[in-house]
Enzyme design. Structure first.
Site, PDB file in Angstrom:
ATOM      1  N   HIS A  74       0.748  -1.068   0.395  1.00 38.86           N
ATOM      2  CA  HIS A  74       0.675   0.056   0.182  1.00 38.86           C
ATOM      3  C   HIS A  74       0.983   1.352   0.337  1.00 38.86           C
ATOM      4  CE1 HIS A  74      -2.451   3.304   2.464  1.00 38.86           C
ATOM      5  NE2 HIS A  74      -3.362   3.444   1.285  1.00 38.86           N
TER       6      HIS A  74
ATOM      7  N   GLU B 161       1.717   2.142  -3.605  1.00 43.22           N
ATOM      8  CA  GLU B 161       0.725   2.227  -4.033  1.00 43.22           C
ATOM      9  C   GLU B 161       0.901   4.179  -4.150  1.00 43.22           C
ATOM     10  OE1 GLU B 161      -3.681   3.892  -3.397  1.00 43.22           O
ATOM     11  OE2 GLU B 161      -3.009   1.953  -2.682  1.00 43.22           O
ATOM     12  N   HIS B 162       1.272   4.544  -2.885  1.00 44.29           N
ATOM     13  CA  HIS B 162       0.925   6.237  -2.785  1.00 44.29           C
ATOM     14  C   HIS B 162       2.428   6.493  -3.227  1.00 44.29           C
ATOM     15  CE1 HIS B 162      -1.961   6.427   0.931  1.00 44.29           C
ATOM     16  NE2 HIS B 162      -2.568   5.975   0.476  1.00 44.29           N
TER      17      HIS B 162
ATOM     18  N   GLU C 291      -3.644   8.215   7.354  1.00 44.83           N
ATOM     19  CA  GLU C 291      -4.991   7.556   6.929  1.00 44.83           C
ATOM     20  C   GLU C 291      -5.175   5.807   8.033  1.00 44.83           C
ATOM     21  OE1 GLU C 291      -6.123   4.087   2.765  1.00 44.83           O
ATOM     22  OE2 GLU C 291      -4.194   6.155   2.753  1.00 44.83           O
TER      23      GLU C 291
END
Length: 468
Positions: free
Chosen positions: A77, A80-81, A157
């Protein structure tokens, strides 16, 4: 499974019953889905839909959180950012700014088995999307400042979506209890203490290992032709070399599960206590989708809406629950779960709600499948398949998730017929195989009591329970 409800379901069923919904027999309609593979291993799927001059361009990598190295949870993840940072030709943030300037939308998401990037744009912008997406497949540039900034973003997040949401924290604990050995027991976003240690090397190592054409699936759905997609794909993705050292996708598997587990999660922020139950269940396998199809129909029969078996038993007959639902998500590379959620009525304890669930499941195993209910669900399923074909997002998503989870284009095309061929006995056998206490986790999400009211007896913890 896509669900229809209310008037839409009734209309769809009526259309199907009269033949209106299928103006031309399926055999007479051209297949809108085609596939090919580039020399470097990139698999390409094209879903033609010329009803509007728009398209969805999606690139799926067969790399998700379950593929992460031990001790680096959250790196999939995190990467991904980071892919929205710069390359040699794109400044940080320029990718999304270019998509927006061309009237489109873009985003990305990470799950256990895949990471996907997509853009929705006008059809004449396909070449631009391919050029930019192919660029960041191999030319990502990351500074230490990028790492520090984006690490703070993912930690925030986690704060917002997990730490500040008791249901998310509860779900994490349920997953950790369900999987004894598999990486599906770790949260996709990562454990906080491991996220805090993610660095540039961790991100780049994952990127160099998995971000290559022979580990990716390109799905283009919309106003396109296979010939044009192939031409552009060979131009922009074709020159990128395959990774000759791509590791085989082997994960640690689950040992036999021989003991039912319990999770008690207490938090003062809980507004609505509820009971959750999960069972380890088989995934949807290539060339052998029958069990998954039976479990998909079982989830609809037991808890697919207000007319389901559990809703009738627990909400309307016994009035012990305000909600009773079941869910099965079979599209995964390895064993998945079959889940129940029971939200009790006011004045009904979680213990009573759990007992009512157990009694209802025992009754179902004795009663069997109602033939009329099964036919109604199959009819709704056929209608949902028809409507799914009208959505570029759903069609592209369907193929991308399936292929990145070990299925094939042929499996996806065959799935509707496999579902329709499921019998009542198939469903009952699936229920008997999966609804075994030994492979289950039962969780209670509870509101924490004020400290002064907690007695010594109330804080005693049975050995088989996990409390937080």
């Amino acid at each position: 499974m896509n669900r229809l409800s209310g008037t839409l379901a009734a209309l769809a069923a009526a259309f199907l019953a009269t033949g209106i919904a299928t103006a031309a027999p399926a055999a007479d309609r051209p297949d809108p889905v085609s596939t090919f593979t580039l020399d470097n291993g990139l698999q390409v799927v094209v879903v033609e839909d010329h009803s509007a001059p728009v398209l969805q361009h999606m690139l799926w990598y067969r790399a998700g959180s379950a593929d992460e190295p031990l001790g680096s949870s959250g790196v999939a993840h995190f990467l991904e950012h980071l892919l929205f940072k710069g390359t040699d030709t794109l400044a940080p943030g320029e990718f999304s700014a270019t998509v927006a300037a061309n009237g489109g939308q873009d985003n990305a998401f990470t799950s256990y088995d895949y990471t996907a990037y997509y853009q929705r744009v006008a059809a004449d912008r396909l070449e631009l999307m391919m050029r930019m997406e192919a660029d960041r497949m191999k030319n990502l540039k990351l500074s230490e400042e990028d790492i520090a900034t984006e690490r703070d973003v993912i930690l925030e997040e986690r704060n917002q979506r997990t730490e500040n949401e008791p249901r998310a924290l509860f779900s994490e604990q349920m997953g950790a209890a369900q999987y004894l050995n598999h990486r599906y027991g770790l949260p996709v976003i990562g454990w906080r203490h491991e996220m805090e240690a993610l660095d540039r090397d961790a991100a780049l190592n994952f990127y160099r290992t998995y971000y290559s054409p022979n580990n990716a699936i390109l799905v283009v759905a919309g106003d396109v032709t296979p010939e044009r997609v192939r031409e552009l794909a060979e131009t922009y993705y074709g020159p990128i070399p395959a990774n000759p050292d791509l590791p085989e996708r082997l994960r640690s598997q689950e040992p036999p599960q021989t003991a039912a587990r319990r999770v008690i999660f207490k938090d003062p922020r809980v507004a609505q206590p509820y009971v959750s139950r999960s069972y380890l269940a088989p995934e949807r396998d290539s060339g052998a989708q029958e069990k998954a199809a039976a479990l998909s129909l079982l989830s609809e029969i037991l808890g697919g809406g207000s007319t389901s078996y559990l809703a009738d038993k627990l909400q309307f007959q016994n009035q012990v629950a305000i909600y009773a639902g079941a869910h099965y998500g079979g599209t995964s590379l390895d064993a998945t779960t079959f889940d129940f959620t029971i939200v009790p009525e006011n004045g009904v304890s979680l213990e009573e709600a759990e007992a009512a669930l157990d009694a209802a499941l025992a009754d179902f195993l004795k009663d069997g499948v109602d033939p009329e209910q099964l036919e109604r669900i199959k009819t709704q399923y056929r209608a949902a398949e028809i409507y799914a074909g009208d959505s570029l997002n759903r069609m592209a998503d369907r193929y991308g998730r399936a292929l990145s989870s070990g299925l094939t284009v042929e499996d996806v095309k065959a799935w509707p017929a496999v579902v329709q061929a499921v019998t009542a006995e198939d469903i009952m056998q699936a229920a008997r195989d999966v609804l075994r206490p030994e492979a289950s986790v039962t969780g209670w999400l509870m509101r924490a009591e004020p400290p002064e009211t907690v007695t010594e007896a109330a804080t005693e913890t049975p050995a088989e329970e996990v409390n937080q």
